[in-house]
Design a protein around this motif. Structure first.
Motif, PDB file in Angstrom:
ATOM      1  N   GLN A 216       3.825   0.585   2.446  1.00  8.48           N
ATOM      2  CA  GLN A 216       3.565  -0.328   3.555  1.00  8.48           C
ATOM      3  C   GLN A 216       3.375  -1.730   3.026  1.00  8.48           C
TER       4      GLN A 216
ATOM      5  N   ALA B 223       0.827  -1.199   0.000  1.00 11.96           N
ATOM      6  CA  ALA B 223       0.000   0.000   0.000  1.00 11.96           C
ATOM      7  C   ALA B 223       0.860   1.247   0.000  1.00 11.96           C
TER       8      ALA B 223
ATOM      9  N   LEU C 175       3.868  -6.099   9.215  1.00  9.98           N
ATOM     10  CA  LEU C 175       3.190  -4.842   8.892  1.00  9.98           C
ATOM     11  C   LEU C 175       4.224  -3.734   9.017  1.00  9.98           C
TER      12      LEU C 175
ATOM     13  N   PHE D 257       6.375  -0.249   7.434  1.00 11.22           N
ATOM     14  CA  PHE D 257       6.319   0.940   6.608  1.00 11.22           C
ATOM     15  C   PHE D 257       7.724   1.268   6.110  1.00 11.22           C
TER      16      PHE D 257
ATOM     17  N   TYR E 201       1.757  -5.349   4.128  1.00 12.87           N
ATOM     18  CA  TYR E 201       0.829  -5.852   5.140  1.00 12.87           C
ATOM     19  C   TYR E 201       0.514  -7.312   4.909  1.00 12.87           C
ATOM     20  N   GLY E 202       1.502  -8.053   4.431  1.00 18.40           N
ATOM     21  CA  GLY E 202       1.242  -9.444   4.089  1.00 18.40           C
ATOM     22  C   GLY E 202       0.855 -10.310   5.258  1.00 18.40           C
ATOM     23  N   SER E 203       1.610 -10.177   6.350  1.00 17.85           N
ATOM     24  CA  SER E 203       1.307 -11.010   7.511  1.00 17.85           C
ATOM     25  C   SER E 203       1.976 -10.399   8.718  1.00 17.85           C
ATOM     26  N   SER E 204       1.238 -10.322   9.792  1.00 21.48           N
ATOM     27  CA  SER E 204       1.828  -9.818  11.027  1.00 21.48           C
ATOM     28  C   SER E 204       2.967 -10.735  11.443  1.00 21.48           C
ATOM     29  N   PRO E 205       4.069 -10.287  11.998  1.00 20.03           N
ATOM     30  CA  PRO E 205       4.367  -8.879  12.273  1.00 20.03           C
ATOM     31  C   PRO E 205       5.028  -8.164  11.121  1.00 20.03           C
TER      32      PRO E 205
END
Lengths: 109, 122
Positions: free
Chosen positions: A90, A35, A98, A100, A92-96
């Motif tokens: 960013q 993103a 996430l 930037f 955001y595929g998979s925590s952690p």
């Protein structure tokens, strides 16, 4: 952990010019999970692009996203005065994961 | 109007605790995973923590794991961040953010609050 590196750090351009911002990932990421956000001074970030190339609701079509693997690009086709801001990518595929990127400032030349 | 309003920030001494709140309105809160993101003034964005729509899944950045706890109350349309053992490096503007599609904990953030400032200093 995936590290996102944005370049350049600062981009000096004039209104009407084309802006090309880069976001490079330390390892290959799915383009479905990339993103871009815009942040102006004193304001919260605003979602521009998700899934690497889909514009969020209300975002003008002068903003476009592209890329895959480790290299992604945000392009602003013709800069308007309100586009001068800081832009963040960013993952955001998979925590952690996430994460930037460090941001690119687009400033008026 | 879709809106997120954070509160609870302030000046706190190192080692103390603080609880942030985020009040949501204008959307079906319990349909969406929610997150906290922080930003040191003049610096970049750092993801802090996220929670799924039903509180079944939570996750934390390594920098806050074991010290911060995220929770939500869907009946009150509210998100919380309990911050314990605060450090000077936790000083930042804390934003709450709504996920774009809601189903997944990890997602883009389409709505952000205006943030609440946390200053950790003696």
């Amino acid at each position: 952990e995936i590290v996102l590196t944005q370049s350049p750090g600062t981009l000096s351009l004039s209104p009407g010019e084309r802006a090309t911002l880069s976001c490079r990932a330390s390892q290959s990421v799915s383009s479905s999970y990339l993103a871009w956000y815009q942040q102006k001074p004193g304001q919260a970030p605003r979602l521009l692009i998700y899934g690497a190339s889909s514009r969020a609701t209300g975002i003008p079509d002068r903003f476009s996203g592209s890329g895959s693997g480790t290299d992604f690009t945000l392009t602003i086709s013709r800069l308007e005065p309100e586009d001068f801001a800081v832009y963040y990518c960013q993952h955001y595929g998979s925590s952690p994961s996430l994460t930037f990127g460090g941001g690119t400032k687009v400033e008026i030349k | 109007e879709v809106q997120l309003v954070e509160s609870g920030g302030g000046l706190v001494q190192p080692g103390r605790s603080l609880r942030l709140s985020c009040a949501a309105s204008g959307f079906t809160f319990d349909d969406f995973a929610m997150h906290w993101v922080r930003q040191v003034p003049g610096k970049g964005l750092e993801w802090v923590s996220g929670i799924s729509w039903n509180s079944g899944n939570t996750d934390y950045a390594d920098s806050v794991k074991g010290r911060f706890s995220i929770s939500r109350d869907n009946a009150k349309n509210s998100l919380y961040l309990q911050m314990n053992s605060l450090r000077a490096e936790d000083t930042a503007l804390y934003y709450c953010a709504k996920t774009l599609e809601g189903t997944y904990l990890s997602d883009a953030f389409d709505i952000w609050g205006q943030g609440t400032m946390v200053t950790v200093s003696s």
